[in-house]
Design a protein around this motif. Structure first.
Motif, PDB file in Angstrom:
ATOM      1  N   ARG A  26     -55.173 -63.572  -4.865  1.00  0.00           N
ATOM      2  CA  ARG A  26     -56.548 -63.851  -4.433  1.00  0.00           C
ATOM      3  C   ARG A  26     -57.403 -64.387  -5.579  1.00  0.00           C
ATOM      4  NH1 ARG A  26     -58.591 -57.551  -4.005  1.00  0.00           N
ATOM      5  NH2 ARG A  26     -57.486 -56.904  -5.873  1.00  0.00           N
ATOM      6  N   SER A  27     -56.785 -65.167  -6.474  1.00  0.00           N
ATOM      7  CA  SER A  27     -57.580 -65.666  -7.600  1.00  0.00           C
ATOM      8  C   SER A  27     -58.566 -66.722  -7.131  1.00  0.00           C
ATOM      9  CB  SER A  27     -56.668 -66.264  -8.676  1.00  0.00           C
ATOM     10  OG  SER A  27     -56.180 -67.516  -8.253  1.00  0.00           O
ATOM     11  N   HIS A  79     -53.093 -59.228  -2.059  1.00  0.00           N
ATOM     12  CA  HIS A  79     -53.414 -59.044  -3.481  1.00  0.00           C
ATOM     13  C   HIS A  79     -52.747 -57.778  -3.973  1.00  0.00           C
ATOM     14  CE1 HIS A  79     -56.280 -56.285  -1.737  1.00  0.00           C
ATOM     15  NE2 HIS A  79     -56.653 -57.279  -0.939  1.00  0.00           N
ATOM     16  N   SER A  80     -53.117 -57.384  -5.198  1.00  0.00           N
ATOM     17  CA  SER A  80     -52.406 -56.279  -5.837  1.00  0.00           C
ATOM     18  C   SER A  80     -52.624 -54.940  -5.126  1.00  0.00           C
ATOM     19  CB  SER A  80     -52.847 -56.166  -7.301  1.00  0.00           C
ATOM     20  OG  SER A  80     -54.257 -56.154  -7.377  1.00  0.00           O
ATOM     21  N   ALA A  97     -49.117 -65.213  -7.402  1.00  0.00           N
ATOM     22  CA  ALA A  97     -49.449 -63.902  -7.973  1.00  0.00           C
ATOM     23  C   ALA A  97     -49.204 -63.843  -9.475  1.00  0.00           C
ATOM     24  CB  ALA A  97     -48.633 -62.810  -7.282  1.00  0.00           C
ATOM     25  N   GLY A  98     -48.407 -64.757  -9.989  1.00  0.00           N
ATOM     26  CA  GLY A  98     -48.088 -64.712 -11.420  1.00  0.00           C
ATOM     27  C   GLY A  98     -47.113 -63.602 -11.764  1.00  0.00           C
ATOM     28  N   VAL A 142     -46.359 -71.221  -5.915  1.00  0.00           N
ATOM     29  CA  VAL A 142     -47.346 -71.734  -6.875  1.00  0.00           C
ATOM     30  C   VAL A 142     -47.058 -71.191  -8.281  1.00  0.00           C
ATOM     31  CG1 VAL A 142     -49.816 -71.872  -7.431  1.00  0.00           C
ATOM     32  CG2 VAL A 142     -49.091 -71.917  -5.047  1.00  0.00           C
ATOM     33  N   ILE A 201     -45.970 -70.100 -11.910  1.00  0.00           N
ATOM     34  CA  ILE A 201     -45.271 -70.698 -13.061  1.00  0.00           C
ATOM     35  C   ILE A 201     -45.231 -69.614 -14.121  1.00  0.00           C
ATOM     36  CG2 ILE A 201     -45.254 -72.497 -14.823  1.00  0.00           C
ATOM     37  CD1 ILE A 201     -46.961 -74.237 -13.025  1.00  0.00           C
ATOM     38  N   THR A 225     -50.844 -80.399  -8.711  1.00  0.00           N
ATOM     39  CA  THR A 225     -52.105 -79.966  -9.320  1.00  0.00           C
ATOM     40  C   THR A 225     -52.632 -81.081 -10.219  1.00  0.00           C
ATOM     41  OG1 THR A 225     -51.462 -77.656  -9.253  1.00  0.00           O
ATOM     42  CG2 THR A 225     -53.142 -78.242 -10.864  1.00  0.00           C
TER      43      THR A 225
HETATM   44  P1  NAD Z   1     -54.276 -64.568 -11.412  1.00  0.00           P
HETATM   45  O1  NAD Z   1     -53.615 -63.654 -12.357  1.00  0.00           O
HETATM   46  O2  NAD Z   1     -55.673 -65.005 -11.641  1.00  0.00           O
HETATM   47  O3  NAD Z   1     -54.232 -63.929  -9.952  1.00  0.00           O
HETATM   48  C1  NAD Z   1     -53.065 -63.335  -9.474  1.00  0.00           C
HETATM   49  C2  NAD Z   1     -53.353 -62.717  -8.145  1.00  0.00           C
HETATM   50  O4  NAD Z   1     -52.148 -62.153  -7.656  1.00  0.00           O
HETATM   51  C3  NAD Z   1     -54.381 -61.620  -8.184  1.00  0.00           C
HETATM   52  O5  NAD Z   1     -55.307 -61.871  -7.151  1.00  0.00           O
HETATM   53  C4  NAD Z   1     -53.613 -60.337  -7.899  1.00  0.00           C
HETATM   54  O6  NAD Z   1     -54.334 -59.453  -7.058  1.00  0.00           O
HETATM   55  C5  NAD Z   1     -52.389 -60.842  -7.173  1.00  0.00           C
HETATM   56  N1  NAD Z   1     -51.216 -60.027  -7.489  1.00  0.00           N
HETATM   57  C6  NAD Z   1     -50.736 -59.713  -8.711  1.00  0.00           C
HETATM   58  N2  NAD Z   1     -49.658 -58.908  -8.591  1.00  0.00           N
HETATM   59  C7  NAD Z   1     -49.478 -58.708  -7.267  1.00  0.00           C
HETATM   60  C8  NAD Z   1     -48.536 -57.976  -6.524  1.00  0.00           C
HETATM   61  N3  NAD Z   1     -47.567 -57.292  -7.119  1.00  0.00           N
HETATM   62  N4  NAD Z   1     -48.646 -57.985  -5.187  1.00  0.00           N
HETATM   63  C9  NAD Z   1     -49.614 -58.701  -4.569  1.00  0.00           C
HETATM   64  N5  NAD Z   1     -50.531 -59.432  -5.234  1.00  0.00           N
HETATM   65  C10 NAD Z   1     -50.458 -59.426  -6.566  1.00  0.00           C
HETATM   66  O7  NAD Z   1     -53.282 -65.815 -11.282  1.00  0.00           O
HETATM   67  P2  NAD Z   1     -53.529 -67.340 -10.858  1.00  0.00           P
HETATM   68  O8  NAD Z   1     -54.295 -68.018 -11.897  1.00  0.00           O
HETATM   69  O9  NAD Z   1     -53.958 -67.440  -9.436  1.00  0.00           O
HETATM   70  O10 NAD Z   1     -52.025 -67.868 -10.967  1.00  0.00           O
HETATM   71  C11 NAD Z   1     -50.994 -67.306 -10.196  1.00  0.00           C
HETATM   72  C12 NAD Z   1     -49.699 -67.968 -10.575  1.00  0.00           C
HETATM   73  O11 NAD Z   1     -49.778 -69.343 -10.270  1.00  0.00           O
HETATM   74  C13 NAD Z   1     -49.371 -67.906 -12.074  1.00  0.00           C
HETATM   75  O12 NAD Z   1     -47.973 -67.838 -12.230  1.00  0.00           O
HETATM   76  C14 NAD Z   1     -49.883 -69.228 -12.591  1.00  0.00           C
HETATM   77  O13 NAD Z   1     -49.195 -69.654 -13.764  1.00  0.00           O
HETATM   78  C15 NAD Z   1     -49.563 -70.110 -11.435  1.00  0.00           C
HETATM   79  N6  NAD Z   1     -50.393 -71.310 -11.310  1.00  0.00           N
HETATM   80  C16 NAD Z   1     -49.750 -72.459 -11.057  1.00  0.00           C
HETATM   81  C17 NAD Z   1     -50.454 -73.614 -10.866  1.00  0.00           C
HETATM   82  C18 NAD Z   1     -49.697 -74.861 -10.533  1.00  0.00           C
HETATM   83  O14 NAD Z   1     -50.220 -75.930 -10.733  1.00  0.00           O
HETATM   84  N7  NAD Z   1     -48.496 -74.733  -9.991  1.00  0.00           N
HETATM   85  C19 NAD Z   1     -51.832 -73.617 -10.948  1.00  0.00           C
HETATM   86  C20 NAD Z   1     -52.494 -72.404 -11.185  1.00  0.00           C
HETATM   87  C21 NAD Z   1     -51.746 -71.254 -11.348  1.00  0.00           C
END
Ligand code: NAD
Length: 297
Positions: free
Chosen positions: A165-166, A192-193, A212-213, A232, A234, A274
């Protein structure tokens, strides 16, 4: 057969389609300009910014790059943003996140002229997106929509589960997909988490998006047959490679691909999109600021 959605190919098509708009602008005496600002010595951030600059060069966008010492006072960054806001040759401004701890990223986002906010993170642009009247769609969620479109995946009436939910991925994607528009009209579950029984939510999805990262957290056992899977994530994980790491997504690819009707790989899925959608927003920004009509793909 599982379709592997090739983000590199779709992004290349997008870049090529954007060159028409760049030509239209050029005929009107306008060269779109994108400023990138880096205030970090994180190697991943440095790589992202240099890739964005290379993309600009490739399609004929003027790339302006500003690098600030990560230890410099926050004022230096605000002064830089103010200068770029005032520079008529700069149509888009991207401040690479994350910023050092002593700089409040929300203040920085608010300092960017919303008309030049090609990331789409300024509160005014977030509000417009939520209200269904976006100026700039944030690059990653917009890229996801374009990838789904390229694979003929209709979102209308579909159940979409988004994990994460970022403000840069999960929330704006949910907002885009529920809009009463093309590439929208979906029913979205945003996880989300603190979500309980995540697998129940991912299994009910026609389209599952992981953002979720957390490396490989969604595997095939959490998916129903024929789900469309968009990864999504990485994540750098230690590996016996020259660089000492490899990139993996938030989806465990092998088991997910067995269930999926279509899936995006990592790398080569959402990432290239992206970058392409940043060029799209820059062309759009130039067209709006210079009042030149441009047809966007
Ligand atoms: P963030 O850390 O800001 O948000 C992660 C979200 O995932 C949070 O809302 C959290 O609540 C949720 N989360 C974490 N662990 C969880 C779990 N175990 N169960 C359920 N939900 C969970 O991350 P972000 O900036 O949104 O990035 C997410 C991923 O996407 C990262 O790996 C980042 O590198 C990648 N990303 C890729 C691109 C792309 O162009 N492909 C762009 C942006 C981000």
């Amino acid at each position: 057969m599982t379709e592997v959605i090739d983000g590199n190919a779709v992004a290349a098509e997008m870049r090529s389609a954007l060159t028409d708009g760049i030509e239209t602008l050029s005929d009107a005496g306008v060269r779109p300009g994108l400023a990138t600002v880096l205030m970090s010595d994180d190697p991943a951030s440095e790589t992202y910014v240099s890739m964005k600059q290379r993309d600009c060069e490739e399609v004929g966008i003027e790339g302006i790059h500003v690098e600030l010492d990560p230890d410099a006072p926050a004022e230096e960054l605000f002064d830089t943003v103010a200068d770029l806001n005032d520079d008529p040759e700069v149509h888009g401004i991207l401040v690479q996140m994350p910023l050092p701890d002593h700089v409040d990223d929300r203040d920085v986002i608010r300092a960017i002229d919303p008309a030049k906010d090609v990331d789409g993170f300024h509160p005014e642009n977030v509000g417009r997106l939520v209200a269904g009247n976006p100026r700039f769609k944030p690059c990653t969620p917009h890229g996801v929509q374009k990838l789904l479109e390229s694979a003929d995946v209709d979102t209308e009436g579909k159940d979409v589960t988004i994990v994460g939910r970022s403000n840069i991925v999960g929330k704006p994607l949910a907002n885009l997909l529920v809009q009463k528009t093309d590439l929208g009209n979906a029913t979205v579950t945003l996880c989300h988490s603190r979500t309980t029984d995540l697998a129940e939510k991912t299994r009910r999805a026609d389209i599952m998006v992981a953002a979720a990262g957390v490396p490989e957290m969604v595997d095939g056992s959490m998916l129903s047959e024929s789900t469309v899977v968009v990864d999504v994530g990485i994540n750098r994980v230690d590996a016996d490679t020259d660089k000492g790491y490899e990139l993996v997504g938030d989806v465990e690819y092998e088991s997910a691909a067995e269930k999926a009707s279509a899936i995006t790989p990592v790398p080569g899925g959402v990432g290239p999109m992206t970058r392409a959608m940043l060029l799209y927003n820059t062309v759009k920004a130039a067209s709006q600021q210079e009042s030149v009509d441009v047809e966007l793909p």
